[in-house]
Each structure stands twice: as structure tokens, then as C-alpha cells.
Design an enzyme around this catalytic site. Structure first.
Site, short mmCIF file in Angstrom:
data_model
loop_
_atom_site.label_atom_id
_atom_site.label_comp_id
_atom_site.label_asym_id
_atom_site.label_seq_id
_atom_site.Cartn_x
_atom_site.Cartn_y
_atom_site.Cartn_z
N HIS A 222 -6.38 -16.77 -24.79
CA HIS A 222 -5.35 -17.73 -24.39
C HIS A 222 -5.43 -18.02 -22.90
CE1 HIS A 222 -3.81 -17.43 -28.38
NE2 HIS A 222 -3.35 -16.20 -28.24
N HIS B 114 -8.29 -10.88 -27.49
CA HIS B 114 -7.55 -12.01 -28.06
C HIS B 114 -6.66 -12.66 -27.01
CE1 HIS B 114 -5.13 -14.06 -31.30
NE2 HIS B 114 -4.25 -14.03 -30.31
N GLU B 115 -5.89 -11.84 -26.30
CA GLU B 115 -4.97 -12.39 -25.31
C GLU B 115 -5.70 -13.15 -24.21
OE1 GLU B 115 -1.89 -12.63 -25.72
OE2 GLU B 115 -1.65 -11.26 -27.39
#
Length: 271
Positions: free
Chosen positions: A189, A185-186
Site C-alpha cells: 500500500h 502486504h502493508e
């Protein structure tokens, strides 16, 4: 972007008994304008660069410990890389582990002095990924990562990358979030992806991706279905850019893959 956990009971250091993800940060101000301008400024050659062979990202993993707290064996670091490669295969991205480091520093292992830690440990260039595994991120955070920026300064390059709670690696002790998907997920970004849900509760196109339906709220746990904005399709509860439990996450969409490719061309390729 920040993930945090709300504890519902006492837990041992580095482990979480019951938790829910919450977000403590938003993308840079006017980021979509910056994104569009960076794309439009590409040369014709860069804009049409062939990415059919995929994107391979040199990756550096940094394990921060306080004594034995937070240590991650090589086998789990490799499992994290393997998990990310599996998850991002849908988006044409692969991660090549270049080096893993271990540093015993109680201050850094508590999420303090981020700038000093990164100045000492950061490796590679702006097209490289640095992930810092920290056992006790402040305020119960699961992870923090930075969006790519146009014309990065040296400070921006050093501060780039992701900080991820150590217990979220595959086989870690963070209950419901220990399949390596917090890092996945990170890194989304890092590659220019927003959350699939609106940050203000509205049914707007929050993530600028056409094939993720409008979603007015984050997903908690792993529901069988959720439809927060009726009429446009059910919520993306299985998407890596939602807040579901790890067991529920299994998807990037073609639209997200396209945005990743655009972001790579605009911000990171060639740096």
C-alpha cells in the site's frame, strides 16, 4: 490500509491462536484520479526515469514495547528486512535498513497516540519507509499503512509509513501470520498497490492491474484454489496483496511491479 484479526479463542498477549485477516480501511477518496493526475504531471525526464536497476528504499524500523512485551531482537528485524527483500525482488524493489530504534512506551505499544508517536520517531523523507512494530494494535489489527499522496504536507510526511503487529515478523508468535508477510502486504500500500480483490464483492478490476484476474472476495486460509469470478482466471490466492495465510503468499505480478514503478515516480522519487 488496515489488517485485523478475528480471534476465535483466548490467546496470550501478543499471540494469536487462530485468526482471519479482515480490512478496516479503504484507499483515499478518488485515489485513482489522484494517481493518474500525478503521473500525467511528471516531467518527461521523470516519467522516463530508468528504473532497470531497481528501487532501493531507505528503511527505518521502530520497535514499541511495554516493558518486555513486544521486544524484537535485532536478528528478527534483519530477518524481516531479508524477507521483504526476497518478496519484492520480483518487483525490482529492495529495502536498506538505515536504523532500528526501540522505545518503551505502554501507550504507543497499545496503538494509541499514533500522531504523537510518529512525530517523535519518524525519520527520513517521503521516499523513506518507516515501519512501527506494535505488540497490541487496536481491535486486533495486524497492520496499517498509508497510500502515497501527491504534494504531501509535513503532517502527511510524518504520518506516512506502516504500523505492523510485532508478532508477525519472521519467527513471531502470530500463528499463520509469522513469516514477515504482513509487513510485505502493508508496504504494498505504501507503494500504491490495492488489494487484489474487490472491496464490495463485485467482479470488477478492483486493483487497476491487468494481470491479476477479477476477484470478488478475499482469500481466507490457504485453499488449493479459488475462482470467485469465473471466466477471467482463478483468484490470486498466492498474491501478497490478498488475505491468505503467510505460507500461501509468494507472488507479485509484472503488472503490480509496473504500478509500483509508476507510483514511485509519481509520488516518492526525489522527495
Amino acid at each position: 490500509m488496515r489488517f485485523s484479526v478475528l480471534l476465535t479463542g483466548l490467546a496470550a498477549a501478543g499471540s494469536i491462536a487462530t485468526a482471519e485477516r479482515t480490512c478496516g480501511a479503504v484507499p483515499p477518496r478518488a485515489y485513482e484520479k489522484e494517481f493518474t493526475e500525478a503521473l500525467n504531471s511528471l516531467s518527461p525526464e521523470a516519467a522516463s526515469a530508468d528504473l532497470t536497476a531497481g528501487i532501493t528504499i531507505d528503511t527505518y524500523l521502530h520497535v514499541l514495547t511495554s516493558g518486555q512485551t513486544g521486544n524484537i531482537p535485532d536478528s528478527q528485524l534483519q530477518a524481516q528486512i531479508n524477507a521483504m527483500n526476497q518478496h519484492y525482488s520480483q518487483a525490482g524493489v529492495q529495502f536498506r535498513l538505515v536504523k532500528a530504534t526501540r522505545t518503551d512506551n505502554a501507550n504507543w505499544a497499545s496503538g494509541r497516540d499514533e500522531a504523537g508517536m510518529k512525530k517523535a520517531l519518524h525519520m527520513g523523507t517521503y521516499s523513506s519507509l518507516n515501519i512501527y512494530f506494535i505488540p497490541n494494535l487496536s481491535s486486533g489489527l495486524l497492520g496499517i499503512c498509508y497510500f502515497p499522496r501527491a504534494n504531501p504536507s509535513q503532517t502527511t510526511i510524518i504520518m506516512d509509513g506502516c504500523m505492523v503487529r510485532s508478532g508477525t515478523v519472521p519467527g513471531g508468535e502470530t500463528t499463520n501470520y509469522n513469516q514477515g508477510k504482513t509487513a510485505t502486504h502493508e508496504v504494498g500500500h505504501f507503494l500504491g498497490l490495492y488489494h487484489v480483490f474487490s472491496e464490495n464483492g463485485s467482479c470488477v478490476d478492483a486493483d487497476m492491474v491487468a494481470d491479476t484476474p477479477a476477484q470478488s472476495k478475499k482469500t481466507s486460509g490457504c485453499p488449493s484454489s479459488q475462482d470467485s469470478c469465473p471466466g477471467g482466471g482463478v483468484d490470486s490466492i498466492h498474491n501478497y496483496m490478498d488475505y491468505s495465510y503467510d505460507v500461501c503468499m509468494n507472488q507479485f505480478t509484472p503488472g503490480q511491479a509496473n504500478r509500483i514503478a509508476q507510483s514511485w515516480r509519481a509520488f516518492r522519487a526525489g522527495h
